[in-house]
Every structure is written in C-alpha cells, then in structure tokens.
Design a protein around this motif. Sequence first.
Motif, PDB file in Angstrom:
ATOM      1  N   LEU A 206     -85.224  41.980 -42.199  1.00 36.79           N
ATOM      2  CA  LEU A 206     -85.631  42.818 -41.073  1.00 36.79           C
ATOM      3  C   LEU A 206     -87.119  42.669 -40.780  1.00 36.79           C
ATOM      4  O   LEU A 206     -87.528  42.605 -39.617  1.00 36.79           O
ATOM      5  CB  LEU A 206     -85.293  44.275 -41.401  1.00 36.79           C
TER       6      LEU A 206
ATOM      7  N   PRO B 213     -86.696  40.769 -37.099  1.00 36.06           N
ATOM      8  CA  PRO B 213     -85.991  42.021 -36.814  1.00 36.06           C
ATOM      9  C   PRO B 213     -84.880  41.891 -35.763  1.00 36.06           C
ATOM     10  O   PRO B 213     -83.778  42.407 -35.964  1.00 36.06           O
ATOM     11  CB  PRO B 213     -87.086  42.973 -36.336  1.00 36.06           C
TER      12      PRO B 213
ATOM     13  N   THR C  64     -81.914  47.285 -30.107  1.00 35.79           N
ATOM     14  CA  THR C  64     -83.189  47.077 -30.799  1.00 35.79           C
ATOM     15  C   THR C  64     -84.357  47.272 -29.839  1.00 35.79           C
ATOM     16  O   THR C  64     -85.314  47.993 -30.141  1.00 35.79           O
ATOM     17  CB  THR C  64     -83.239  45.667 -31.419  1.00 35.79           C
TER      18      THR C  64
ATOM     19  N   GLU D 196     -87.153  51.006 -37.537  1.00 35.35           N
ATOM     20  CA  GLU D 196     -86.536  49.734 -37.928  1.00 35.35           C
ATOM     21  C   GLU D 196     -85.118  49.888 -38.482  1.00 35.35           C
ATOM     22  O   GLU D 196     -84.385  48.913 -38.584  1.00 35.35           O
ATOM     23  CB  GLU D 196     -87.420  48.977 -38.930  1.00 35.35           C
TER      24      GLU D 196
END
Length: 173
Positions: free
Chosen positions: A10, A14, A66, A149
């Motif tokens: 990540l 990411p 995201t 995240e």
Amino acid sequence: MVLRWYQSKLAKRPLLTQAVTTAVLFGAGDTLAQQAVERKGFRNQDVARTGRMVLYGGCVFGPAATKWYGFLQKRINLRSHNATIAARVAADQTVFATINLGVFLSSMALMEGSDPKAKLEKSYFQGLKANWAIWPAVQAINFKFVPLEHRVLIVNIVSLGWNCFLSYLNSSK
C-alpha cells in the motif's frame, strides 16, 4: 504478517494495491452470491460473471474509490469533526454511491450484451434503497475511525456481503 505485507504494498503502490484488493474481493462476493445465495454448486459457477465482477472491481471501483476518499479527505473539512464526517457521508451517498451504482449496472449490462437502460430501470432504485439502508452507517464509522489509506480495504471487507447482493441484483431475472 499479512497486514505488514499489505501495508508495504500500500505504501509503495497505493492505487494498484487497492485496485487488486478490490478485484479479488469483488470476485469473492460474486462467488459467495453464486454458491451461498443461489446455491449453484461449483460445477455451475458462472466464471464469466465472476470475471465481470473482478474486472469492474479492479478497473473501476477500486481506483475510483481510492481517488474519491482522497478527494473527500482533502476537500471536505469543517470546524467540527462530527460535521466533517456527516458532510463526507452525505457527499459519498449523494454523489459517489448514486453514480457508482449506475455505472456498475450499466457496465455489467454492456459486458453481458444487454440493454443498460433496461437494467437501470429494473434494478437501480432497488439497489439504491438497499445502499442507503447499509452504507451511511458503514461510512460514518469508516470516516471517523479508519485512516485514509485503509478506507477502501474496510469498504471491500464490508462489500463481501454487499457485492454478493449486487451480483444477485444484477443477475436476477
């Protein structure tokens, strides 16, 4: 150990990590729908249907979610933390959820070779009502307690059941 590995991926990539994670969990949700809800049996698993869910999750939902959560984090910040959370949930449910459901149903129809308009007329409002019964509470908890995240991951975990419903909704005659 797995969490540490995931954290390192990540940190390095990411968007790719969240896209791949989403693809896998969308496929798992569809398999759950076919096996636990529809009770098809593994011999009758519709692999193409699962593939469509994997493709949508990895190429559309994962990257979009995201970027969306990053946008909310950056752009919606009020004086009160609770007001910020409420505003983010409201934006998520009025903008992202409504658009995403339409894109999901339309893209599934296109990949299946059917009419997106007919699919939307048949399933959109039923899906949106179900969405609003579940996701505002999930997102309020997500936005309040989960670091940016990890928000897509939390949504993906809750989505195992949700994607099972979406897959069933999309495939119901």
